[in-house]
Enzyme design. Sequence first.
Site, PDB file in Angstrom:
ATOM      1  N   GLU A  75       5.513   6.371  -9.439  1.00 47.01           N
ATOM      2  CA  GLU A  75       4.298   6.010  -8.694  1.00 47.01           C
ATOM      3  C   GLU A  75       3.128   6.429  -9.570  1.00 47.01           C
ATOM      4  O   GLU A  75       2.862   7.608  -9.758  1.00 47.01           O
ATOM      5  CB  GLU A  75       4.268   6.723  -7.345  1.00 47.01           C
ATOM      6  CG  GLU A  75       5.445   6.386  -6.432  1.00 47.01           C
ATOM      7  CD  GLU A  75       5.291   5.032  -5.753  1.00 47.01           C
ATOM      8  OE1 GLU A  75       4.183   4.446  -5.833  1.00 47.01           O
ATOM      9  OE2 GLU A  75       6.265   4.565  -5.142  1.00 47.01           O
ATOM     10  N   HIS A 102       6.435  -4.747  -6.342  1.00 46.78           N
ATOM     11  CA  HIS A 102       5.481  -5.038  -5.276  1.00 46.78           C
ATOM     12  C   HIS A 102       4.254  -5.654  -5.946  1.00 46.78           C
ATOM     13  O   HIS A 102       3.607  -5.002  -6.771  1.00 46.78           O
ATOM     14  CB  HIS A 102       5.118  -3.774  -4.512  1.00 46.78           C
ATOM     15  CG  HIS A 102       6.282  -3.174  -3.778  1.00 46.78           C
ATOM     16  ND1 HIS A 102       6.476  -1.819  -3.652  1.00 46.78           N
ATOM     17  CD2 HIS A 102       7.327  -3.759  -3.137  1.00 46.78           C
ATOM     18  CE1 HIS A 102       7.580  -1.587  -2.958  1.00 46.78           C
ATOM     19  NE2 HIS A 102       8.121  -2.752  -2.645  1.00 46.78           N
ATOM     20  N   HIS A 107       5.534   1.629  -9.941  1.00 49.30           N
ATOM     21  CA  HIS A 107       4.909   1.293  -8.665  1.00 49.30           C
ATOM     22  C   HIS A 107       3.504   1.888  -8.607  1.00 49.30           C
ATOM     23  O   HIS A 107       2.994   2.409  -9.595  1.00 49.30           O
ATOM     24  CB  HIS A 107       5.761   1.826  -7.512  1.00 49.30           C
ATOM     25  CG  HIS A 107       7.046   1.090  -7.316  1.00 49.30           C
ATOM     26  ND1 HIS A 107       7.308   0.300  -6.225  1.00 49.30           N
ATOM     27  CD2 HIS A 107       8.159   1.001  -8.088  1.00 49.30           C
ATOM     28  CE1 HIS A 107       8.512  -0.227  -6.318  1.00 49.30           C
ATOM     29  NE2 HIS A 107       9.058   0.185  -7.454  1.00 49.30           N
ATOM     30  N   GLU A 158       0.868  -3.828  -6.474  1.00 46.09           N
ATOM     31  CA  GLU A 158       0.848  -2.574  -7.230  1.00 46.09           C
ATOM     32  C   GLU A 158       0.806  -2.939  -8.709  1.00 46.09           C
ATOM     33  O   GLU A 158       1.832  -3.076  -9.374  1.00 46.09           O
ATOM     34  CB  GLU A 158       2.073  -1.732  -6.860  1.00 46.09           C
ATOM     35  CG  GLU A 158       2.054  -1.326  -5.383  1.00 46.09           C
ATOM     36  CD  GLU A 158       3.351  -0.717  -4.884  1.00 46.09           C
ATOM     37  OE1 GLU A 158       4.209  -0.373  -5.728  1.00 46.09           O
ATOM     38  OE2 GLU A 158       3.510  -0.592  -3.656  1.00 46.09           O
TER      39      GLU A 158
END
Length: 731
Positions: free
Chosen positions: A581, A350, A488, A353
Amino acid sequence: MLALPLLLLLAPAPAARLPGAHGAPARATLRPGGEREVTAAPAAPSTPGQPVSEGERLRLAEGKAAGGAARGTTKKSVQIKVVKKKVLKKKPKTSAQGAATEQQPQCPPLGLESLRVSDSQLRASSIKRYGLGAHRGRLNIQSGIHDDDFYDGGWCAGHKDRDQWLEIDARRPTRFTGVITQGLNSIWTYDWVTSYKVQFSNDTHTWQPGRNGTEEVVFLGNKDPETPVLNALPTPVVARYIRINPQTWFENGTICLRAEILGCPLPDPNNIYSWENEPVPTDKLDFRHHNYKEMRKLMKEVNEECPNITRVYSIGKSYQGLKMYVMEISDNPGQHELGEPEFRYVAGMHGNEVLGRELLLNLMQYLCGEYTRGNPRVVRLVSETRIHLLPSMNPDGYETAYKLGSELAGWAVGRWTYEGIDLNHNFADLNTALWDAEDNELVPHKFPNHYLPIPEYYTFANATVAPETRAVIDWMQKLPFVLSANLHGGELVVTYPYDMTRTYWKAQELTPTPDDAVFRWLATVYATTNLAMVDAERRLCHYEDFTREGNIINGANWHTVPGSMNDFSYLHTNCFEVTVELSCDKFPHESELPREWENNKESLLVFMEQVRRGIKGVVRDKDTEQGIADAIIAVDGINHDVRTAFDGDYWRLLNPGEYEVTAAAEGYHPVTRTCRVSYEDNPTLCDFQLTKTPKQRLREILAKGGKIPKDLILRLRQLRLRKLRAQRQAR
């Protein structure tokens, strides 16, 4: 206590200037008692507020000399020599508000979004309910995804009037330069503030409004819930507290907002101790955001610094033609070594990110530097593992987010590719085919439990498959990757497969793989060595508390993701992959990068070292000693196999224990042996030698036009007789 104007002498940069009385520059500060002091400089001898051109100076000089001659101060005539100089064009006039807006504030965010600012530093005049309290007024904070969620994304006042405010305590004298606001993130309502004022204080008792000269400033706010709007203060103000005071809001809505404050902390002579005790990076790395050109330049510099252990290559191009560069780090770059596992990190799936991208660029520099210095841990890692780092899987999306910057990119701008494709939903769905076969009891005899083929529809030219996705799939198929993580942002948690729920109509469902124990270990290794994740005092990023499960979660149990990269890697290749994450803030400000490197440095290293966990070996032909490609390695009790690489070597990630392992290949008799995995930091060597079946030997001899040996003829006859007897008994 020293007066705050004295602190300005210690500030990192001078305050911005705006026209004061008679057009003279003015500087505004706030005294401890809240008294506002405006100091004006002497007026210029020309039109107020305008620069004096060279031509104007010459005209004034001529007039002054002529005036002196007219007054008869001397009998001699005065000769003036005029030297022609280049006359600079005057810039068009701009208003004070416009000038302040054009100049982007240099101060970083205080850290509402990154959680540097704690909940205790936020107060509000009133709140609609706890789930919409002042602690929720953070830029880009997200609401829950269910109708009955307690938390919404933002602060909402309990009353609809102009006396409401959101207050931020900087905890020390701070030079405030700007305010960024958003509306409410919610699945129920649309609410945002359309205009607001700001106020400043040093004691929370006396407040002074933000002014532009003598006028109180009203800032234009938001036009929708998500787009961040930056307003630079006309004059930077030094204070400890700042309030956002909404003036108007969305029609038929209520007062709701999310915010970030820009400000530079100033030295406090009354407090010799730092307010924040954070690790200072000792690694001399390039801590800044790198666009495509700068990223390519940095990778080239690392390659030139360590040419013996690095190689830069491209796996393909994005939709807009940007190359997807990979940095390979190995003691023999460019070649797969027998018995050496392949590892990869992928970032930037993404585009907005961005922390993973910068961490991988830092990791390249770190491994190069530490290898050169002889760091034993890094030397072993580079010597025993072939490492591949892809910092930007979605370069088009990153460039879009980069142009807006860390605070203004919002939650979604740049997430998708230029074509609008979410790459983490773009891989082939292999889960459904596997689960259908399992329900019909076809696995593994009639349908494989690994290396699942890609569906035909996915290979069509008109299929909605991004070029970035195709490039990564080709990359996966060329190299025998063993372990991977894709990086991410937006949360602090590590997720592991499966990412897709087995019950198709459920949004959340625990859906473990046959290797659930190994995946839980891999996720735990990263989470327990990450400084941010293990911080017991940290607040939740948004609305979910992952700390109860050790900051790891099964992906499908969080939210279903059909076509994820994790599931595809596990089902189509040998690679075990997890998602990390990294941060609550998707696009951390540059000032946050050194701290984020310290948070993740050990995690990045220790996760790579897990590639040594389990068993490894080579499957060879007993007669020729040649490696056998695509031999199947099956572990008893685990319904997921792996395959050997083109030269016969394999790696099978396993937790410590004793396993019955079988190696099988087409045309060979399978071999089973017991392999014991210890707790030591080394893989268990588990080699196999396979003997060809008589039919395979016959095929090879006939293919070469050779004569069939007598022992093989007898062996084939015995096999035929056994087959006939079995058929008769079956009748």
